[in-house]
Every structure is written in structure tokens, then in C-alpha cells.
Write a protein that holds these residues in place. Structure first.
Motif, PDB file in Angstrom:
ATOM      1  N   THR A  39      10.077  12.185  -1.210  1.00 49.63           N
ATOM      2  CA  THR A  39       9.859  13.602  -1.099  1.00 49.63           C
ATOM      3  C   THR A  39       8.797  13.954  -0.442  1.00 49.63           C
ATOM      4  N   GLY A  40       8.317  15.169   0.109  1.00 50.91           N
ATOM      5  CA  GLY A  40       7.067  15.615   0.913  1.00 50.91           C
ATOM      6  C   GLY A  40       7.451  15.733   2.365  1.00 50.91           C
ATOM      7  N   ALA A  41       6.544  15.848   3.021  1.00 44.85           N
ATOM      8  CA  ALA A  41       6.436  15.895   4.274  1.00 44.85           C
ATOM      9  C   ALA A  41       5.880  14.883   5.188  1.00 44.85           C
ATOM     10  N   GLY A  42       6.381  13.515   4.672  1.00 46.55           N
ATOM     11  CA  GLY A  42       6.084  12.335   5.488  1.00 46.55           C
ATOM     12  C   GLY A  42       4.529  11.939   5.214  1.00 46.55           C
ATOM     13  N   TYR A  43       4.494  10.662   5.634  1.00 45.29           N
ATOM     14  CA  TYR A  43       3.204   9.965   4.972  1.00 45.29           C
ATOM     15  C   TYR A  43       2.410   9.817   6.339  1.00 45.29           C
ATOM     16  N   HIS A  44       1.276  10.257   6.443  1.00 46.89           N
ATOM     17  CA  HIS A  44       0.380  10.149   7.468  1.00 46.89           C
ATOM     18  C   HIS A  44      -0.612   8.963   7.277  1.00 46.89           C
ATOM     19  N   SER A  45      -0.301   7.878   7.854  1.00 49.21           N
ATOM     20  CA  SER A  45      -1.405   6.703   7.841  1.00 49.21           C
ATOM     21  C   SER A  45      -2.577   6.859   8.068  1.00 49.21           C
ATOM     22  N   PRO A  46      -3.684   6.645   6.964  1.00 53.07           N
ATOM     23  CA  PRO A  46      -5.116   6.586   7.428  1.00 53.07           C
ATOM     24  C   PRO A  46      -5.355   5.894   8.711  1.00 53.07           C
ATOM     25  N   ALA A  47      -4.538   4.942   9.189  1.00 53.20           N
ATOM     26  CA  ALA A  47      -4.957   4.026  10.161  1.00 53.20           C
ATOM     27  C   ALA A  47      -4.250   4.462  11.567  1.00 53.20           C
ATOM     28  N   SER A  48      -3.877   5.694  11.285  1.00 57.75           N
ATOM     29  CA  SER A  48      -3.216   6.607  12.733  1.00 57.75           C
ATOM     30  C   SER A  48      -4.383   6.784  13.526  1.00 57.75           C
ATOM     31  N   PRO A  49      -4.463   6.691  14.652  1.00 54.35           N
ATOM     32  CA  PRO A  49      -5.455   7.165  15.612  1.00 54.35           C
ATOM     33  C   PRO A  49      -5.256   8.738  15.913  1.00 54.35           C
TER      34      PRO A  49
END
Length: 174
Positions: A39-49
Motif C-alpha cells: 500500500t501507499g504511494a511507492g517507496y522513495h529510496s533514501p539512496a536516490s539522487p
């Protein structure tokens, strides 16, 4: 058959050139243990630039799109939309997100808008509640940064591609 999760999907060791351990756990889910799932609106990786979406009050929040339930039928898993979502069907809405191009051109008239950026060219950033199919009147130039589109918001009750939302006659807005 269970699949191993490539660390590139998590911004982990494989993304940095290391190979996963031979005894890496087999996962039946596309998310590693400990991450939000389903569920939710996706996972934003903290490693993403790429920075997360900046807050805006003039766009439809992804939390509203993610607030739904699903029912399993003989035809598959179908969305059960909330009263708020049903009230937005066929209305003009603004949505902010990250563009996922569907062809190789620099400007797109048909693309997906997602709540989080792609971190792997082979992985979707979330479930169908975290993406909107967009068809525009005029081409929108591809950008890594978030874009905002405005158009006729449509709920998809049984889309053959498994999507829940579409915006038609969209235009890019600042």
C-alpha cells in the motif's frame, strides 16, 4: 518460483557494482524485508539522487490516490475506490509526479506519472495506486525533475494493464 531481489531496486550493493551474496534470501515480494509493502504511494529510496516530491497545495496528493482497497475476483485484483476518489472521476485535476516515458522520444504525449522516481530501469516504483497514465494534448519534454500535469482525471475499474488512474487531454503546468 520465488525471485531474488536485485539490490539495484533498493539502491544497494548491486547498484554499486557488488554482487548479491550466494545465500541471499529468496523473496516472493518485490520489496526487501522491513520496507513498506502493498500500500501507499511507492517507496522513495533514501539512496536516490533525485529529491522526493516537494509539497504543493495545488495538486492532488498521492495519499488520496493510495487510499483505496482491492477485491479479488475471478478476473484478477480490482480497485475499490473511496467516496472521495469517486467524486473526482471525470473532473479536472492537477497531479505532480515523476515521468516514466513510454517511448524513446525527448517529448512525450503518453507516459506514466509516478509518486516516486525510478531507481532501476527494470523495476516499477510502486503499485498501481502510485502511478497515473497520462495522455497529453501537446508533447511534454521528458525531465528527471517532477512535472505537474492538469487534465480530465479518470478512474479505471478494470484496466487491462492493471492501472487505476488516467489523465486525459493533459497539459503541463508550472
Amino acid at each position: 518460483m520465488a525471485l531474488t531481489l536485485s539490490a539495484c531496486c533498493m539502491g544497494g550493493a548491486a547498484a554499486q557494482g557488488a554482487r548479491p551474496a550466494a545465500d541471499a534470501p529468496l523473496l516472493s515480494s518485490p520489496l526487501p524485508p522491513g520496507l513498506p509493502s502493498g500500500t501507499g504511494a511507492g517507496y522513495h529510496s533514501p539512496a536516490s539522487p533525485i529529491a522526493p516530491l516537494p509539497p504543493r497545495t495545488d495538486v492532488l496528493p498521492w495519499s488520496v490516490l493510495a487510499d483505496l482497497t482491492r477485491k479479488t475476483t475471478k478476473d484478477g485484483v480490482l480497485p475499490v475506490f473511496s467516496a472521495q476518489q469517486l467524486s473526482m472521476h471525470q473532473t479536472v485535476q492537477r497531479i505532480q509526479g515523476f515521468m516514466v516515458p513510454l517511448d524513446s522520444r525527448a517529448a512525450q504525449t503518453h507516459f506514466l506519472l509516478t509518486s516516486v522516481p525510478l531507481t532501476c530501469p527494470f523495476c516499477l516504483p510502486g503499485g498501481p495506486e502510485s502511478m497515473v497514465e497520462v495522455r497529453t494534448r501537446t508533447p511534454v519534454r521528458y525531465a528527471i525533475e517532477p512535472v505537474v500535469v492538469q487534465g480530465r482525471f479518470t478512474l479505471l475499474h478494470n484496466d487491462p494493464y492493471g492501472l487505476y488512474y488516467r489523465v486525459l487531454d493533459a497539459v503541463a503546468v508550472e
